[in-house]
Enzyme design. Sequence first.
Site, PDB file in Angstrom:
ATOM      1  N   SER A 165      -4.741   3.445   1.735  1.00  0.00           N
ATOM      2  CA  SER A 165      -5.326   3.449   3.077  1.00  0.00           C
ATOM      3  C   SER A 165      -4.600   4.454   3.967  1.00  0.00           C
ATOM      4  CB  SER A 165      -5.243   2.054   3.703  1.00  0.00           C
ATOM      5  OG  SER A 165      -6.029   1.981   4.872  1.00  0.00           O
ATOM      6  N   SER A 214      -9.451   3.673   4.941  1.00  0.00           N
ATOM      7  CA  SER A 214      -8.620   4.070   6.071  1.00  0.00           C
ATOM      8  C   SER A 214      -9.137   3.555   7.405  1.00  0.00           C
ATOM      9  CB  SER A 214      -8.538   5.611   6.128  1.00  0.00           C
ATOM     10  OG  SER A 214      -8.132   6.148   4.897  1.00  0.00           O
ATOM     11  N   ASP A 261      -3.990   4.922   7.604  1.00  0.00           N
ATOM     12  CA  ASP A 261      -4.109   4.212   8.883  1.00  0.00           C
ATOM     13  C   ASP A 261      -3.329   4.980   9.954  1.00  0.00           C
ATOM     14  OD1 ASP A 261      -5.439   2.153   7.450  1.00  0.00           O
ATOM     15  OD2 ASP A 261      -3.500   1.351   6.844  1.00  0.00           O
TER      16      ASP A 261
END
Length: 300
Positions: free
Chosen positions: A203, A165, A205
């Site tokens: 991920s 991340s 983000d």
Amino acid sequence: MFSGNGHGKLVGSTQVDELGVLESPVVLTATLSVFRAADALLSWLMERRPDGVSFNPLVGETNDGHLSDIRRRPITEDHVLAAVAQASDGPPAEGCVGAGAGTTALGFKAGIGTSSRTVRTAGRTGTVGALVQSNFGGVLTVLGVPMPADELVPAADRTEPPGNSCMIVVATDLPVDARQLGRLARRAVFAMARVGASFSSTSGDYAIAFTTSDQPPIPDGEIDPVFAAVLDAVEEALLNSLFTAVTTTGVGGRTSHAVPHRAVIERLTAAGRLPAPPLIPESPSETRLRTTPARDEPGS
């Protein structure tokens, strides 16, 4: 608020998105320490507002489980309260510090990075600052030149997960409203593409943008210079988060290697992005850090 890919935890984000108001400092930590950090921040808020009945701590995370024993959940209330108390208006530390002690990104050791830009638009001059916690996959790209970890550090451990991340915090003193701040937050996540982010399914983000100004907002027709400043500042902060990190050995003896500065400069020079330097600096990779604490010590 903006979620580029929501495979993560950002406690308190929905209320910030709904109301456009921050009630607490922004705290960043490791994945399984989010909830203890949020509880600690709740204690801080309750002490400051003894008559309050509802509080919204904001805590984000990245998963540093490649190097850290995150199941120990070593972050305590004392750690969080000390971090908030010690916050200052001086330059933040970068590299393997705080929530960046155990992170990796783009195949290399990463950490915390910062950068800022001065912006002049709509008759105003202000600053856009960015702070990132880098821990995501992809191929490091500098000034458009790929820097694959397999080529720059061919003998390095490749067991780290491909996703993970990135947390991005953007701050400005320019007058922009909550809707425009959402537009800034989106550009912050877009900037990850400049450094080679893969934006994988695993991920998380996230970006949050805030302003300290309460003046009437900049007209939308004059906000492009602010967008450009966000993209540039976040790109540089992401690169700084890698270039200031050092090779780190963590739990189980796993090692994440620092970006070799010499190799990066050689590639940039060969690609015509940099003039040939009189002396290529050494990489920090000979400096090593261990994140694994003794059993009777709190984690980093």
